[in-house]
Design a protein around this motif. Structure first.
Motif, PDB file in Angstrom:
ATOM      1  N   GLN A 167      26.940  39.294  28.470  1.00 44.86           N
ATOM      2  CA  GLN A 167      25.737  39.090  29.395  1.00 44.86           C
ATOM      3  C   GLN A 167      25.975  39.769  30.680  1.00 44.86           C
ATOM      4  N   GLN A 168      24.951  40.269  31.095  1.00 48.98           N
ATOM      5  CA  GLN A 168      25.061  41.231  32.597  1.00 48.98           C
ATOM      6  C   GLN A 168      24.064  40.636  33.794  1.00 48.98           C
ATOM      7  N   THR A 169      24.783  40.828  34.904  1.00 49.18           N
ATOM      8  CA  THR A 169      23.998  40.512  36.063  1.00 49.18           C
ATOM      9  C   THR A 169      24.251  41.567  37.052  1.00 49.18           C
ATOM     10  N   LEU A 170      23.300  41.709  37.861  1.00 45.32           N
ATOM     11  CA  LEU A 170      23.280  43.035  38.921  1.00 45.32           C
ATOM     12  C   LEU A 170      24.363  42.777  39.906  1.00 45.32           C
ATOM     13  N   ALA A 171      25.137  43.974  40.113  1.00 49.20           N
ATOM     14  CA  ALA A 171      26.160  43.740  41.116  1.00 49.20           C
ATOM     15  C   ALA A 171      25.795  44.152  42.470  1.00 49.20           C
ATOM     16  N   GLU A 172      25.630  43.535  43.223  1.00 47.24           N
ATOM     17  CA  GLU A 172      25.256  43.677  44.713  1.00 47.24           C
ATOM     18  C   GLU A 172      26.366  44.072  45.402  1.00 47.24           C
ATOM     19  N   ILE A 173      26.612  45.355  45.456  1.00 47.13           N
ATOM     20  CA  ILE A 173      27.554  45.645  46.317  1.00 47.13           C
ATOM     21  C   ILE A 173      26.757  46.835  47.183  1.00 47.13           C
ATOM     22  N   ASP A 174      27.828  47.195  48.473  1.00 47.72           N
ATOM     23  CA  ASP A 174      27.201  47.696  49.696  1.00 47.72           C
ATOM     24  C   ASP A 174      27.245  49.228  49.259  1.00 47.72           C
ATOM     25  N   ARG A 175      26.335  50.216  49.007  1.00 44.77           N
ATOM     26  CA  ARG A 175      26.651  51.630  48.671  1.00 44.77           C
ATOM     27  C   ARG A 175      25.776  52.562  49.918  1.00 44.77           C
ATOM     28  N   THR A 176      25.762  51.963  50.938  1.00 50.62           N
ATOM     29  CA  THR A 176      25.321  52.643  52.204  1.00 50.62           C
ATOM     30  C   THR A 176      26.013  53.864  52.415  1.00 50.62           C
ATOM     31  N   ILE A 177      25.534  55.056  52.889  1.00 52.79           N
ATOM     32  CA  ILE A 177      25.963  56.033  53.222  1.00 52.79           C
ATOM     33  C   ILE A 177      25.867  56.582  54.818  1.00 52.79           C
ATOM     34  N   GLY A 178      26.812  56.590  55.682  1.00 53.45           N
ATOM     35  CA  GLY A 178      26.539  56.788  56.845  1.00 53.45           C
ATOM     36  C   GLY A 178      26.257  58.219  57.212  1.00 53.45           C
ATOM     37  N   GLU A 179      25.995  58.486  58.624  1.00 60.17           N
ATOM     38  CA  GLU A 179      25.503  59.527  58.840  1.00 60.17           C
ATOM     39  C   GLU A 179      26.558  60.683  58.764  1.00 60.17           C
ATOM     40  N   MET A 180      25.827  61.985  58.289  1.00 66.43           N
ATOM     41  CA  MET A 180      26.815  63.202  57.954  1.00 66.43           C
ATOM     42  C   MET A 180      26.312  64.347  58.661  1.00 66.43           C
ATOM     43  N   CYS A 181      27.205  65.111  59.005  1.00 64.66           N
ATOM     44  CA  CYS A 181      26.987  66.616  59.495  1.00 64.66           C
ATOM     45  C   CYS A 181      26.939  67.518  58.416  1.00 64.66           C
ATOM     46  N   ILE A 182      25.928  68.120  58.260  1.00 65.63           N
ATOM     47  CA  ILE A 182      25.573  68.933  57.206  1.00 65.63           C
ATOM     48  C   ILE A 182      25.672  70.465  58.040  1.00 65.63           C
ATOM     49  N   PRO A 183      26.798  71.263  57.684  1.00 66.68           N
ATOM     50  CA  PRO A 183      26.743  72.535  58.212  1.00 66.68           C
ATOM     51  C   PRO A 183      25.776  73.483  57.923  1.00 66.68           C
ATOM     52  N   PRO A 184      25.412  74.679  58.872  1.00 70.92           N
ATOM     53  CA  PRO A 184      24.519  75.557  58.427  1.00 70.92           C
ATOM     54  C   PRO A 184      24.607  76.336  57.243  1.00 70.92           C
ATOM     55  N   HIS A 185      23.622  76.804  56.555  1.00 71.27           N
ATOM     56  CA  HIS A 185      23.583  77.543  55.405  1.00 71.27           C
ATOM     57  C   HIS A 185      24.548  76.916  54.451  1.00 71.27           C
ATOM     58  N   THR A 186      24.596  75.730  54.121  1.00 70.28           N
ATOM     59  CA  THR A 186      25.331  75.232  52.991  1.00 70.28           C
ATOM     60  C   THR A 186      24.467  74.356  52.178  1.00 70.28           C
TER      61      THR A 186
END
Length: 214
Positions: A141-160
């Protein structure tokens, strides 16, 4: 004289065999369990269930495979910040009951719901979760796993092009149980012993990033 003696020995042999088979047959002649109605006519309710960590029980935790959850491209000449949305693919916990008791295989309904373990600490104390699973052995039997998968703010380098990888751990359990049921058609109390198997996704989601030139 010898002929009568042979006949007597033959009769005693059959009597001994009958007695032997009667003692070895534990179902349905087991005096501790009254005879039940035919399987398809049986109706059960679960009165209670207890889990215990015995010699045959086990627990382990493993890391799930790392997966790429988002790709962010930055073609600008300067870095910029972004907060990606969390992954949308569902994750599931699972539960499975097994038993050598023949009655377990004759529970045809999935309406018998029980709480199951969600955590076992270092002292093997068992904590039950809030999710309810079917007490039957046909499939996991399966139930939905309610875990926090929030991703914080990220710095994206230029031309990447920045790849965000995510990972979490899963705890696997094999835990002994005793369940007390009542067969309501005949009002017969039933005790079933067996093993519960479960996979619980832990709330420890982590991410790492890897940037490559465009």
């Amino acid at each position: 004289m010898y002929r009568y003696l042979a006949i007597l020995l033959t009769l005693l042999s059959f009597a001994a065999c009958d007695s032997f088979f009667e003692k070895e047959s534990v179902w349905p002649h087991n005096p501790e369990r009254p005879e039940l109605p035919p399987p398809r006519e049986r109706r059960f309710v679960v009165d209670s269930i207890r889990y215990y960590f015995d010699y045959w029980s086990s627990k382990s935790t493993q890391l799930a495979d790392e997966t790429c959850v988002v790709i962010i491209s930055n073609s600008l000449d300067q870095e910029w910040h972004d907060t990606p949305s969390p992954p949308q693919d569902p994750l599931y916990n699972y539960s499975y009951f097994s038993s050598e008791d023949p009655v377990m295989a004759q529970i045809y309904t999935d309406t018998l719901r029980v709480r199951t373990p969600c955590y076992v600490d270092d002292d093997n104390r068992i904590v039950l979760g809030d999710s309810l699973y079917s007490f039957q052995s046909f499939s996991a039997q399966q139930t939905l796993a309610e875990i926090d998968r929030t991703i914080g703010e990220m710095c994206i380098p230029p031309h990447t092009e920045t790849y965000v990888y995510g990972r979490y751990s899963i705890s696997y359990y094999h835990i002994a149980y005793t369940a007390w049921l009542t067969e309501t058609t005949s009002n017969t109390p039933i005790t079933i012993e067996g093993m519960w198997e479960g996979g619980i996704i832990n709330d420890d989601f982590t991410t790492r990033t890897e940037s490559k030139p465009l």
